[in-house]
Motif scaffolding. Structure first.
Motif, PDB file in Angstrom:
ATOM      1  N   LEU A  50      40.626 -47.730  -1.485  1.00  0.00           N
ATOM      2  CA  LEU A  50      41.183 -46.550  -0.815  1.00  0.00           C
ATOM      3  C   LEU A  50      42.277 -46.950   0.173  1.00  0.00           C
ATOM      4  O   LEU A  50      43.300 -46.273   0.303  1.00  0.00           O
ATOM      5  CB  LEU A  50      40.080 -45.777  -0.086  1.00  0.00           C
ATOM      6  N   GLU A  51      42.074 -48.070   0.874  1.00  0.00           N
ATOM      7  CA  GLU A  51      43.034 -48.497   1.892  1.00  0.00           C
ATOM      8  C   GLU A  51      44.356 -48.952   1.288  1.00  0.00           C
ATOM      9  O   GLU A  51      45.354 -49.089   2.012  1.00  0.00           O
ATOM     10  CB  GLU A  51      42.428 -49.635   2.720  1.00  0.00           C
ATOM     11  N   ASP A  52      44.387 -49.200  -0.007  1.00  0.00           N
ATOM     12  CA  ASP A  52      45.628 -49.638  -0.649  1.00  0.00           C
ATOM     13  C   ASP A  52      46.667 -48.527  -0.737  1.00  0.00           C
ATOM     14  O   ASP A  52      47.849 -48.800  -0.971  1.00  0.00           O
ATOM     15  CB  ASP A  52      45.342 -50.176  -2.055  1.00  0.00           C
ATOM     16  N   ASN A  53      46.246 -47.281  -0.615  1.00  0.00           N
ATOM     17  CA  ASN A  53      47.180 -46.148  -0.572  1.00  0.00           C
ATOM     18  C   ASN A  53      46.851 -45.337   0.684  1.00  0.00           C
ATOM     19  O   ASN A  53      46.088 -44.374   0.639  1.00  0.00           O
ATOM     20  CB  ASN A  53      47.053 -45.291  -1.828  1.00  0.00           C
ATOM     21  N   LYS A  54      47.435 -45.771   1.787  1.00  0.00           N
ATOM     22  CA  LYS A  54      47.067 -45.198   3.086  1.00  0.00           C
ATOM     23  C   LYS A  54      47.477 -43.737   3.226  1.00  0.00           C
ATOM     24  O   LYS A  54      46.789 -42.950   3.885  1.00  0.00           O
ATOM     25  CB  LYS A  54      47.672 -46.038   4.211  1.00  0.00           C
ATOM     26  N   ASP A  55      48.591 -43.338   2.638  1.00  0.00           N
ATOM     27  CA  ASP A  55      49.040 -41.948   2.747  1.00  0.00           C
ATOM     28  C   ASP A  55      48.111 -41.023   1.970  1.00  0.00           C
ATOM     29  O   ASP A  55      47.745 -39.945   2.457  1.00  0.00           O
ATOM     30  CB  ASP A  55      50.474 -41.814   2.237  1.00  0.00           C
ATOM     31  N   ARG A  56      47.733 -41.442   0.770  1.00  0.00           N
ATOM     32  CA  ARG A  56      46.770 -40.664  -0.012  1.00  0.00           C
ATOM     33  C   ARG A  56      45.434 -40.571   0.724  1.00  0.00           C
ATOM     34  O   ARG A  56      44.806 -39.508   0.770  1.00  0.00           O
ATOM     35  CB  ARG A  56      46.589 -41.301  -1.384  1.00  0.00           C
ATOM     36  N   LEU A  57      45.015 -41.679   1.310  1.00  0.00           N
ATOM     37  CA  LEU A  57      43.760 -41.704   2.050  1.00  0.00           C
ATOM     38  C   LEU A  57      43.825 -40.789   3.270  1.00  0.00           C
ATOM     39  O   LEU A  57      42.846 -40.103   3.594  1.00  0.00           O
ATOM     40  CB  LEU A  57      43.441 -43.135   2.486  1.00  0.00           C
ATOM     41  N   ARG A  58      44.989 -40.736   3.930  1.00  0.00           N
ATOM     42  CA  ARG A  58      45.135 -39.862   5.103  1.00  0.00           C
ATOM     43  C   ARG A  58      44.980 -38.395   4.720  1.00  0.00           C
ATOM     44  O   ARG A  58      44.346 -37.613   5.443  1.00  0.00           O
ATOM     45  CB  ARG A  58      46.497 -40.112   5.747  1.00  0.00           C
ATOM     46  N   ALA A  59      45.531 -38.007   3.572  1.00  0.00           N
ATOM     47  CA  ALA A  59      45.362 -36.624   3.106  1.00  0.00           C
ATOM     48  C   ALA A  59      43.892 -36.328   2.841  1.00  0.00           C
ATOM     49  O   ALA A  59      43.401 -35.230   3.148  1.00  0.00           O
ATOM     50  CB  ALA A  59      46.187 -36.386   1.846  1.00  0.00           C
TER      51      ALA A  59
END
Length: 358
Positions: A79-88
């Motif tokens: 999940l941390e590999d795509n921080k923007d997606r994770l933030r959403a």
């Protein structure tokens, strides 16, 4: 070109959740001038959470649909590999990223669901050549809203009312759609529409790949628990067993309650030893758990490889024979049906109807 109403009709036509993400993606590509749509789901194994991109669709053609049963979990991004997606996902809000200037291309992330669900989390990712207009965002929101409503409606119909696990109807649907897709006998876009109609009670049979496994699980001496502690305590036991199943098996394994104290697992795995290890982990987790007002419990499990001529009933029957063998030989055991056959404890003859499937 299909209208918004046309696509909403297609979304509400579905009777199984597996095709909803693809239908959502096709609607957005058709209705909004965007370049790519990705639907990413969260999957976990032993506490590690990763992204699974179940649907990717490009406006110029091409894309992919991934069956969660057949993913290589270790190759998926964290999940941390795509921080923007994770933030959403974490904020339950829209995140817009301008990666080539304020007026240039951007990626917009939407949480796939409006609320946080224990086993349904994900993100809708939209790639566009420029800023999305308010009207385009409104169109995306309308289609997305219908998707969520349909997903929850179908999820409710697929679930056991007590435990929240999948029900027998869902097992039948997944059994046929998943194995057909693996063989390439109909891609994910058309498989739901192309399957022949089947009369109620009629068994459908298809060739299936060698790496699907179906197992059943039964709580040992459950009748005594109900007689001694009462119906409400017995239901609490079933709820806790379901919770331990969810915490033990992978999120992309399919977990079912068949009725009473019977549960089932459908999984895709390359090796019998790995399947046995998964069931043994679950058996051990049940054995060490202290059930309130009941104490220690045990389970028996049995599993079988899905074969080319199987229907759900024949595969369930083999798995249940392994469970019966375990219960007649001391309880608290897990067996592979194939291993019992190899050891000569019983042959291949089946007794259809011996299992209480409902």
């Amino acid at each position: 070109m299909a209208t918004l109403i046309d696509h909403l009709i297609k979304l509400t036509d579905h009777r199984e959740r597996d095709l909803l993400e693809l239908t959502l993606s096709k609607a957005l590509i058709d209705l909004v001038p965007i370049q790519r749509v990705i639907v990413a789901r969260v999957v976990s194994e032993e506490g590690i959470r990763r992204w699974l991109e179940v649907t990717t669709l490009d406006a110029k053609g091409g894309g992919k649909v991934v069956d969660p049963l057949r993913v290589d979990f270790q190759k998926l991004p964290l999940l941390e590999d795509n921080k923007d997606r994770l933030r959403a996902l974490q904020t339950r809000s829209t995140v817009e990223i301008a990666w080539a200037g304020e007026d240039g291309p951007r990626i917009t992330y939407f949480p796939l669901f409006a609320e946080s669900l224990s086993d349904d989390e994900g993100a809708l990712e939209i790639h566009s050549a420029s800023v999305l207009t308010p009207e385009q965002v409104q169109t995306i929101g309308a289609v997305h809203h219908v998707f969520r409503n349909m997903y929850h409606l179908l999820a409710y119909s697929d679930r056991d009312a007590l435990t929240g696990l999948l029900n027998r109807k869902s097992l039948d649907d997944t059994f046929y759609s998943a194995v057909l897709d693996e063989l390439g006998e109909g891609d994910a876009v058309t498989k739901g529409a192309s399957e022949a109609a089947v009369a109620p009670g009629q068994e459908r049979r298809h060739r299936v790949p060698p790496n699907y496994w179906l197992g059943t699980i039964s709580v040992d001496s459950f009748g005594l628990i109900s007689d001694k502690s009462g119906h409400l305590i017995a239901e609490e036991v079933l709820l806790l067993v379901a919770r331990i199943m969810n915490n033990t098996f992978r999120t992309y394994d399919r977990l079912y309650r068949l009725g009473g104290e019977q549960f089932a697992v459908l999984m895709h795995c390359p090796d019998e030893a790995l399947v046995l290890a998964a069931f043994e982990r679950f058996r051990a987790n049940i054995e060490k758990f202290n059930f309130p007002q009941v104490g220690r419990l045990t389970i028996c499990g049995g599993f079988t490889r899905v074969t080319p001529d199987d229907s759900p009933s024949t595969a369930l029957e083999r798995a249940e024979r392994a469970v019966d063998y375990a219960q007649h030989n001391g309880n608290n055991k897990v067996f592979s049906h194939a291993e019992l056959v190899r050891r000569g404890f019983f042959g291949e003859a089946l007794k259809i109807g011996a299992v209480d499937l409902f």
